[in-house]
Design a protein around this motif. Sequence first.
Motif, PDB file in Angstrom:
ATOM      1  N   GLU A 124     -41.215  44.329  39.297  1.00  0.00           N
ATOM      2  CA  GLU A 124     -40.390  44.244  40.500  1.00  0.00           C
ATOM      3  C   GLU A 124     -40.602  42.861  41.109  1.00  0.00           C
ATOM      4  OE1 GLU A 124     -40.700  47.654  43.086  1.00  0.00           O
ATOM      5  OE2 GLU A 124     -40.500  49.075  41.436  1.00  0.00           O
ATOM      6  N   ASP A 125     -39.907  42.596  42.185  1.00  0.00           N
ATOM      7  CA  ASP A 125     -40.066  41.262  42.777  1.00  0.00           C
ATOM      8  C   ASP A 125     -40.376  41.323  44.276  1.00  0.00           C
ATOM      9  OD1 ASP A 125     -37.591  41.880  43.859  1.00  0.00           O
ATOM     10  OD2 ASP A 125     -36.523  40.200  42.963  1.00  0.00           O
TER      11      ASP A 125
ATOM     12  N   ALA B  41     -41.685  39.337  39.719  1.00  0.00           N
ATOM     13  CA  ALA B  41     -40.717  39.122  38.637  1.00  0.00           C
ATOM     14  C   ALA B  41     -39.319  39.024  39.239  1.00  0.00           C
ATOM     15  CB  ALA B  41     -40.796  40.256  37.620  1.00  0.00           C
ATOM     16  N   SER B  42     -38.973  37.844  39.662  1.00  0.00           N
ATOM     17  CA  SER B  42     -37.682  37.618  40.341  1.00  0.00           C
ATOM     18  C   SER B  42     -36.533  38.336  39.638  1.00  0.00           C
ATOM     19  CB  SER B  42     -37.372  36.125  40.374  1.00  0.00           C
ATOM     20  OG  SER B  42     -38.083  35.514  41.412  1.00  0.00           O
ATOM     21  N   GLY B  43     -35.770  39.077  40.413  1.00  0.00           N
ATOM     22  CA  GLY B  43     -34.573  39.714  39.881  1.00  0.00           C
ATOM     23  C   GLY B  43     -34.763  41.165  39.507  1.00  0.00           C
ATOM     24  N   ARG B  44     -36.006  41.580  39.299  1.00  0.00           N
ATOM     25  CA  ARG B  44     -36.243  42.977  38.928  1.00  0.00           C
ATOM     26  C   ARG B  44     -36.498  43.788  40.188  1.00  0.00           C
ATOM     27  NH1 ARG B  44     -33.798  42.841  34.298  1.00  0.00           N
ATOM     28  NH2 ARG B  44     -34.807  41.486  32.800  1.00  0.00           N
ATOM     29  N   LYS B  45     -35.714  44.813  40.392  1.00  0.00           N
ATOM     30  CA  LYS B  45     -35.844  45.633  41.584  1.00  0.00           C
ATOM     31  C   LYS B  45     -36.551  46.944  41.257  1.00  0.00           C
ATOM     32  CE  LYS B  45     -33.634  42.343  43.489  1.00  0.00           C
ATOM     33  NZ  LYS B  45     -34.403  41.345  44.247  1.00  0.00           N
ATOM     34  N   MET B  46     -36.209  47.511  40.146  1.00  0.00           N
ATOM     35  CA  MET B  46     -36.836  48.769  39.716  1.00  0.00           C
ATOM     36  C   MET B  46     -36.979  48.674  38.216  1.00  0.00           C
ATOM     37  SD  MET B  46     -38.096  51.637  40.382  1.00  0.00           S
ATOM     38  CE  MET B  46     -38.998  51.586  38.832  1.00  0.00           C
TER      39      MET B  46
ATOM     40  N   GLU C 245     -33.400  50.826  36.034  1.00  0.00           N
ATOM     41  CA  GLU C 245     -32.305  50.331  36.885  1.00  0.00           C
ATOM     42  C   GLU C 245     -30.969  50.980  36.494  1.00  0.00           C
ATOM     43  OE1 GLU C 245     -32.577  46.039  36.970  1.00  0.00           O
ATOM     44  OE2 GLU C 245     -34.291  46.105  38.335  1.00  0.00           O
TER      45      GLU C 245
ATOM     46  N   THR D 272     -39.611  33.865  33.600  1.00  0.00           N
ATOM     47  CA  THR D 272     -39.653  34.096  35.036  1.00  0.00           C
ATOM     48  C   THR D 272     -40.278  32.889  35.723  1.00  0.00           C
ATOM     49  OG1 THR D 272     -39.925  36.445  34.589  1.00  0.00           O
ATOM     50  CG2 THR D 272     -40.446  35.704  36.818  1.00  0.00           C
TER      51      THR D 272
ATOM     52  N   TYR E  27     -30.947  34.668  37.380  1.00  0.00           N
ATOM     53  CA  TYR E  27     -31.178  35.185  38.735  1.00  0.00           C
ATOM     54  C   TYR E  27     -31.818  34.078  39.537  1.00  0.00           C
ATOM     55  CZ  TYR E  27     -32.829  38.131  42.569  1.00  0.00           C
ATOM     56  OH  TYR E  27     -33.055  38.688  43.806  1.00  0.00           O
TER      57      TYR E  27
ATOM     58  N   PHE F  60     -28.573  39.295  38.827  1.00  0.00           N
ATOM     59  CA  PHE F  60     -28.475  38.508  37.595  1.00  0.00           C
ATOM     60  C   PHE F  60     -27.011  38.180  37.350  1.00  0.00           C
ATOM     61  CE2 PHE F  60     -32.795  39.944  36.693  1.00  0.00           C
ATOM     62  CZ  PHE F  60     -33.329  38.827  36.077  1.00  0.00           C
TER      63      PHE F  60
ATOM     64  N   ALA G 210     -34.592  48.199  46.899  1.00  0.00           N
ATOM     65  CA  ALA G 210     -33.351  48.030  46.134  1.00  0.00           C
ATOM     66  C   ALA G 210     -33.500  48.532  44.707  1.00  0.00           C
ATOM     67  CB  ALA G 210     -32.949  46.563  46.118  1.00  0.00           C
ATOM     68  N   GLY G 211     -32.378  48.864  44.112  1.00  0.00           N
ATOM     69  CA  GLY G 211     -32.341  49.120  42.682  1.00  0.00           C
ATOM     70  C   GLY G 211     -32.916  50.454  42.247  1.00  0.00           C
ATOM     71  N   HIS G 212     -33.369  51.257  43.189  1.00  0.00           N
ATOM     72  CA  HIS G 212     -33.986  52.521  42.812  1.00  0.00           C
ATOM     73  C   HIS G 212     -32.941  53.591  42.487  1.00  0.00           C
ATOM     74  CE1 HIS G 212     -37.563  50.456  43.802  1.00  0.00           C
ATOM     75  NE2 HIS G 212     -38.326  51.507  43.855  1.00  0.00           N
TER      76      HIS G 212
END
Lengths: 376, 376, 376, 376
Positions: free
Chosen positions: A162-163, A256-261, A279, B268, B287, B298, D317-319
């Motif tokens: 995640e970020d 980890a930029s860009g990863r939300k879940m 995701e 990353t 991203y 992204f 987010a993203g969940h």
Amino acid sequence: MTSLHIGLIGTGYMGKAHAIALHAAPRVFDLPATPVCELLAEVDETLAVRKASELGFARATGNWHELVADSRVDVVDICAPNFLHKEMALAAIAAGKHVYLEKPMALNDADAAEMVAAAERAGVKTLVGFNYVRNPATQLAREIIANGEIGEVIHFRGRHNEDYLADPAKPHDWHTFRETAGAGALGDLGSHILHMAEYLTGRTIKRVCGQLQTVITERSLANGSGMRPVENDDHAQALLHFDNGLIGSIETSRVASGRKMGLAYTVTGTKGAITFDQERMSELKLYQQEGPSGRRGFRTLLAGPDHPDYAAFCPAAGHGLGYNDQKIIEIRDLIEGLTGRRPLSPDFRQARRINTLIEAIERSHHDGNWVELADA
Amino acid sequence: MTSLHIGLIGTGYMGKAHAIALHAAPRVFDLPATPVCELLAEVDETLAVRKASELGFARATGNWHELVADSRVDVVDICAPNFLHKEMALAAIAAGKHVYLEKPMALNDADAAEMVAAAERAGVKTLVGFNYVRNPATQLAREIIANGEIGEVIHFRGRHNEDYLADPAKPHDWHTFRETAGAGALGDLGSHILHMAEYLTGRTIKRVCGQLQTVITERSLANGSGMRPVENDDHAQALLHFDNGLIGSIETSRVASGRKMGLAYTVTGTKGAITFDQERMSELKLYQQEGPSGRRGFRTLLAGPDHPDYAAFCPAAGHGLGYNDQKIIEIRDLIEGLTGRRPLSPDFRQARRINTLIEAIERSHHDGNWVELADA
Amino acid sequence: MTSLHIGLIGTGYMGKAHAIALHAAPRVFDLPATPVCELLAEVDETLAVRKASELGFARATGNWHELVADSRVDVVDICAPNFLHKEMALAAIAAGKHVYLEKPMALNDADAAEMVAAAERAGVKTLVGFNYVRNPATQLAREIIANGEIGEVIHFRGRHNEDYLADPAKPHDWHTFRETAGAGALGDLGSHILHMAEYLTGRTIKRVCGQLQTVITERSLANGSGMRPVENDDHAQALLHFDNGLIGSIETSRVASGRKMGLAYTVTGTKGAITFDQERMSELKLYQQEGPSGRRGFRTLLAGPDHPDYAAFCPAAGHGLGYNDQKIIEIRDLIEGLTGRRPLSPDFRQARRINTLIEAIERSHHDGNWVELADA
Amino acid sequence: MTSLHIGLIGTGYMGKAHAIALHAAPRVFDLPATPVCELLAEVDETLAVRKASELGFARATGNWHELVADSRVDVVDICAPNFLHKEMALAAIAAGKHVYLEKPMALNDADAAEMVAAAERAGVKTLVGFNYVRNPATQLAREIIANGEIGEVIHFRGRHNEDYLADPAKPHDWHTFRETAGAGALGDLGSHILHMAEYLTGRTIKRVCGQLQTVITERSLANGSGMRPVENDDHAQALLHFDNGLIGSIETSRVASGRKMGLAYTVTGTKGAITFDQERMSELKLYQQEGPSGRRGFRTLLAGPDHPDYAAFCPAAGHGLGYNDQKIIEIRDLIEGLTGRRPLSPDFRQARRINTLIEAIERSHHDGNWVELADA
């Protein structure tokens, strides 16, 4: 129908998710007992009363010790910050209550061991909330693997990235201190993917070789009183060696930029493979070495009523489940577990395993070599 | 305009790809010299003559030693099986020819070192064909990273997985024996992703910890004379530690069911990330921590004329390049390198690096610990 | 082996693509005759000479009339702007040459009809370059449909959207005037998707109902002399009624922000469906009502050697073909067509069909009702 | 806090979804009034009692007329089969109850008009359940469009395709008869995409040209008594002309093999585009003509707390939200609408619009020409 009276401690992110699920679960599933939202504890009376109203609990208290001791509470549901898990769980166990606890179970393996011992001595039942394994698409993955539909498993790759701390300007919070969080990304997110690794493959990790790193080495304090070091890992990765020779690796990050879940896995077998990304939590991709080679490819299975637990939510495929639906399934598992219809899993003993693995990875990093895990 | 006369050895998979590219490159690019398909060598005269006709070469020989010695040949282009690379390259160098060699350079690091020394002593120019780094989308990835568009790189994850040996019924071929292949998946495919790791990040790998495995431990012989052990790895993975503290990991497999051209990477940085999969070779996902958080995500960049080398193929974005187009760019790099317009990269010295890394990973696996790499 | 001497007119976008393909095709395929790049015509001698050198043609001329009349030219390959197609094709036919013509064939149906008549009267052979139908993934789609693998076709949906004129500040060019382009997006891009509709389904469109629109009604002149109206459609869409009751629809746009090569189709049958997007030109998605319902899903087929024409480029699946590779296949079709090994398709008669359909859609829009197509 | 007492009629697919949402909504949102699950009606007493227990309703009845007349019921929530909507709604209105009705509102436009008139005359409040417009990703799409982030809208393309009747062996059910369903796919699914077209663009459809088809012309009766004709459309499509010159098209099918929840749209503007597929309901793709052209591409926005209504479900987010979460938002809209905090939308008047559009498309198909819609 009997009732199970729940005492909930903590009403943050997870506390609210539990409350939603406790109210929805009896409507979604045909449960053997009804969960009753009996008592809610928060840090003070005022907040507790307000939250009890919002979250549909009958009574409120500003003192969690009261909740643990309350005679009408059957199950103590702990959604308080991680560093309080141990104290609260031990108190609940001492009061003879069943304990439903959010992950991670404890800040370290020794604490977890103490909690296991206490629960088993007291004979109370326990469940730790690793909600992502409840997702029908992931249950389907396990079913496909267990059925041998991809042959014998030969490789596991997982990540949970995640970020939420990618921004270096974000100040410290409980995640970034040893005392409140234990391990960093490895504890918070890595715990999910380590659990997933054994859950999906049905195999036991025997050796690990880990690498941890704090990328943003210091952050400002939230109160504005200057910079202070970050005390645990921002990202981590490990090679894994399971029993029966299966190998694999995991990776976890909170920067980890860009990863939300970004919980994702690929399980490769001798006859196929599955791949999944949380995701897109209602999709599982399946490849099988079957049929003419010109017609092979990864198939996108949309979660549907043919898959575990989906039909209770919706009779039509592809309509999609959400994050909170996983918690509803977990409540079903809790209620069925407490009434003896199914094993509670992971219970404290199983969940401690994750703490053991986390510490082994940390030790491996510290010592710069592989670490063997004792037989479970 | 001058000419560069090419002598091609080998007309299999890669030999044909080279021939297509040699004919197409002067039409795609404005080259400083014209490659002339002068002489082709195959294992016998008949095959050589037929292939020379098919692949558009002026002359043919059934003896590669003749090709190496031929006075009209300026560049020896070696597409023969890997175990012949060293002998052929040394002969070409001895004859004072420039050498254009398919990857992997050699079966082991010692052979590679010998080839480097010979080439440098003779003063001939060399290029090794790591074609995936020529792909415009991957060149773009490097440009984005080098520009700092994702901040400072903090993590590299790469894999190159395929499934060409996933079927246990597939008999032995040259890939599966030490003598003809050296390392297994790690040599054949891992070489690409190891090269990519340093190419993209601009950093040097300093320590590795590897894990190798032969999944299908024996296979039948192609001639039907029974089973024999597989002598090298079917899949492998490694943790990486680069200079300046960058960490990462790679994975490679030839038994990864479902992956056909599964070279993929995620890089990353402190301000963003890029992710790429060669099965969608004309797409790069980017991203960036920019703009309002509700509008971040992204972005799928389709390769186009704003990106390196694309415009020479097509003036319109998103129309897509293919596998052979990467080789056409490599031929441009070869011709421009030989005429001094750009450095030849990777040359033998740089390509030997990959053999060094492969051996370090193998040694790490063997010894069960991390292996340091000497300064380059 | 015989030779076929090509005279190429025009060296822009498509002229270069033809030149690349003419040089590469004999290396990729085993052709029954060798295409020889004999003569190149451009608007003046200087440019022609330079381009002949770049594109590998033996001779050059600044006068296309000379090319058409040249005794050594067997095939006139017309890549000049669309408004010149008719004049050049008629001249080539008059000179007894075979004609290989870029799409769209003509600016209107009457011109196309005149060209068909001339070619058939003269007995010359013709091919019009609808390159996207050569893509192996699309050939595979047709094969799957023709085999009945998705049952009987019940619906066709296609679009070809790009955004090359999405920017209202972009000045006029030949696309935007009736005299030079005929129809707008419908002619330039719609021609591809209309051709695809009949190619894939094997059915004939019998009735259309169209809707056209000029979104950006005026643009500046490239020479800076003020604004002038755009004379043809920026986007268009049509309902289609095929023979045997099949229905469908198409859409086309040159102002569809974000689409770079947005040719896409979904063909639905009674037992399955296929879906495709040219921006991922080496992927075809296939769904079949087969196997247990919990294991059904769209399968991503990566183009590979089991599919039409792929193996000639690369023996390994998933490595990806590119835009220019489609033209290489088209050259193979041209050469095999001219030597009698396969029918030339679409020839002038078949390609005129697209002009007929475009005009029917335009007339439908103008009259505000459905338009019947005469039997072909 | 006041209460709103709900009387629910029907406990099938949608009835259960309503029940789940009624219990969860007060926990998710801070509502101005609490919905109380007061009374449940089913076709007989036994079923009603059982369902009331399962779905958490206080009382039960086997006679919906009793429910409508019940003094403790404030809102009649109609989830009965479509052909009963009119009768039940009129009875509820006559009893002075507010009506919350599942879509489609009525079997035809005349019935819908009658219902609008009755409700407005009685002064009761109404809401029709078009749940997909509640999805945060779709609310975000509307917000992006309304903000002008993609410029002025120039094209709308939408589809809602599923495959629940793709199997010709599936017998008749209520969907396939005029008397019980009215229109076929067009009524059941097309209603969603027609509503979406006006919801997203903020424009009014002025003219339509439609095409309908029954693909599987007869099916067996569920009771085994032979084959009978299918009485309504299996798939349909229409060209649309909105006010201000916007054009677009829609498509709908219940025989589109492979589509499970295939509601998808692309909205193109003068400065960008958005595209969405409900099978990935928590993703919205956004393209904007901004920044350097080499860095443009569709951006995948994962639904998160920066987007409408998401934060109430999850702070991260993203969940991912699920199908039932849309209904929870709808309940919030119902409660806030009934308490005057927001307009109820679509109410009967707005929802009738969809019936009007459906009939216009059917008439257009029947007459074979465009049909104008009267001013709303």
